[in-house]
Design an enzyme around this catalytic site. Sequence first.
Site, mmCIF file in Angstrom:
data_model
loop_
_atom_site.group_PDB
_atom_site.id
_atom_site.type_symbol
_atom_site.label_atom_id
_atom_site.label_comp_id
_atom_site.label_asym_id
_atom_site.label_seq_id
_atom_site.Cartn_x
_atom_site.Cartn_y
_atom_site.Cartn_z
ATOM 1 N N TYR A 31 30.594 -57.572 -94.617
ATOM 2 C CA TYR A 31 29.349 -58.058 -94.016
ATOM 3 C C TYR A 31 29.620 -59.151 -93.004
ATOM 4 O O TYR A 31 30.733 -59.670 -92.900
ATOM 5 C CB TYR A 31 28.396 -58.544 -95.101
ATOM 6 N N LYS A 145 35.810 -60.389 -94.984
ATOM 7 C CA LYS A 145 34.457 -60.821 -95.370
ATOM 8 C C LYS A 145 33.806 -59.715 -96.204
ATOM 9 O O LYS A 145 32.948 -58.962 -95.753
ATOM 10 C CB LYS A 145 33.614 -61.177 -94.132
ATOM 11 N N GLU A 177 38.528 -73.325 -99.457
ATOM 12 C CA GLU A 177 37.280 -73.431 -98.680
ATOM 13 C C GLU A 177 36.130 -73.665 -99.640
ATOM 14 O O GLU A 177 36.341 -73.843 -100.844
ATOM 15 C CB GLU A 177 37.071 -72.169 -97.844
ATOM 16 N N LEU A 201 38.357 -67.485 -95.383
ATOM 17 C CA LEU A 201 37.695 -66.717 -94.335
ATOM 18 C C LEU A 201 37.938 -67.429 -92.997
ATOM 19 O O LEU A 201 37.789 -68.652 -92.925
ATOM 20 C CB LEU A 201 36.189 -66.664 -94.614
HETATM 21 N N1 PDD Z 1 29.277 -67.356 -95.336
HETATM 22 N N2 PDD Z 1 33.959 -69.179 -96.082
HETATM 23 C C1 PDD Z 1 33.161 -68.392 -96.831
HETATM 24 C C2 PDD Z 1 33.651 -67.963 -98.174
HETATM 25 C C3 PDD Z 1 31.907 -67.993 -96.356
HETATM 26 O O1 PDD Z 1 31.135 -67.185 -97.098
HETATM 27 C C4 PDD Z 1 31.466 -68.450 -95.084
HETATM 28 C C5 PDD Z 1 30.134 -68.077 -94.506
HETATM 29 C C6 PDD Z 1 32.309 -69.286 -94.331
HETATM 30 C C7 PDD Z 1 31.950 -69.785 -92.968
HETATM 31 O O2 PDD Z 1 32.122 -68.776 -91.996
HETATM 32 P P1 PDD Z 1 31.233 -68.711 -90.685
HETATM 33 O O3 PDD Z 1 31.384 -70.033 -89.985
HETATM 34 O O4 PDD Z 1 31.822 -67.610 -89.893
HETATM 35 O O5 PDD Z 1 29.812 -68.464 -91.096
HETATM 36 C C8 PDD Z 1 33.556 -69.615 -94.860
HETATM 37 C C9 PDD Z 1 28.033 -66.811 -94.865
HETATM 38 C C10 PDD Z 1 27.210 -67.717 -94.023
HETATM 39 C C11 PDD Z 1 27.303 -66.202 -96.053
HETATM 40 O O6 PDD Z 1 27.981 -65.604 -96.879
HETATM 41 O O7 PDD Z 1 26.076 -66.300 -96.128
#
Ligand code: PDD
Length: 289
Positions: A31, A145, A177, A201
């Site tokens: 996703y 992801k 993270e 991620l």
């Molecule tokens: N999640 N690490 C994890 C485990 C995440 O799920 C996310 C973001 C990030 C940040 O990535 P980005 O800057 O590309 O959004 C890091 C999204 C927002 C979610 O699962 O809703």
Amino acid sequence: MIVYLNGAFLPPAKASISPLDRGFLFADGVYEVIPSYRGAFFLLDEHLERLRRSLGGIRMPEPQPDEGWTPMLEGLLQRNPGGDRSVYLQVSRGAAPRDHAFPAAAAPTVFAMVSPIVETRPDPGEAGIAAITLPDQRWGRCDIKSVALLANVLARQQAVESGAVEAILLRDGVVTEGAASNVFVVHGDTVSTPPLGHAILPGITRRFLLDALRDTGWDCREAPVTEEALRSADEIWITSSTRELVPVTSLDGRPVGGSRPCPAWRRALEIFRCARDRSMGIEDAGAIR
Ligand code: PDD
């Protein structure tokens, strides 16, 4: 609310997916969450590039909608007018008789929906969010992801039950993270964030923030952040597409850094938003709103 499912724009009640969908049975899918401001996507190409990478990581061909991703995603935004919103886009390997190995033939399921971006950032004058630390119990390919988020779900729930907003995950003595965010720590004039690899991620917000800060002369390091470095940080920030850049001011119930209200975070957010608005062609760049 109108959602997108396999080529059609529909009310959610009319959007049905087979119980044999491998996304449901195996979490066999990936996703993206793509933010939009004032009706326009921010860093859409970067999100689509990461989607391609995630699909490659689970050995799925890219199932583009007939009109391509961008018109579909823009069509979805137009059908769901409102303020700043994010689009959740999920691709699963589709419905097939249950067997762990890939089905010989299955049409992928493509689903997308729009959610409001809820401002979780505190006012600049206020304290930031609370976080707890937890052991990172996820699999070895957190750079994909994947929709298989059970460990993230459990970590986030534990944070909520502890009165916190986010869980910061530790593996082998270093920070990986957040449950749904990347983590930055500030020591003096140095900003550090864990390096890319299979353990985290590759956050789109992380990359954009690093570039924006480096462009303005900040000392930014992508290097392991030990638990000790986390606990002794002057400031801790988390980043994500739906939260941008948020300060963590309480960690495991103890205040982070000194009593100052995150001066580096304030400057970093200003720089981030300036760069964001510039990259989107938004006029009144810069002001913290
Ligand atoms: N999640 N690490 C994890 C485990 C995440 O799920 C996310 C973001 C990030 C940040 O990535 P980005 O800057 O590309 O959004 C890091 C999204 C927002 C979610 O699962 O809703």
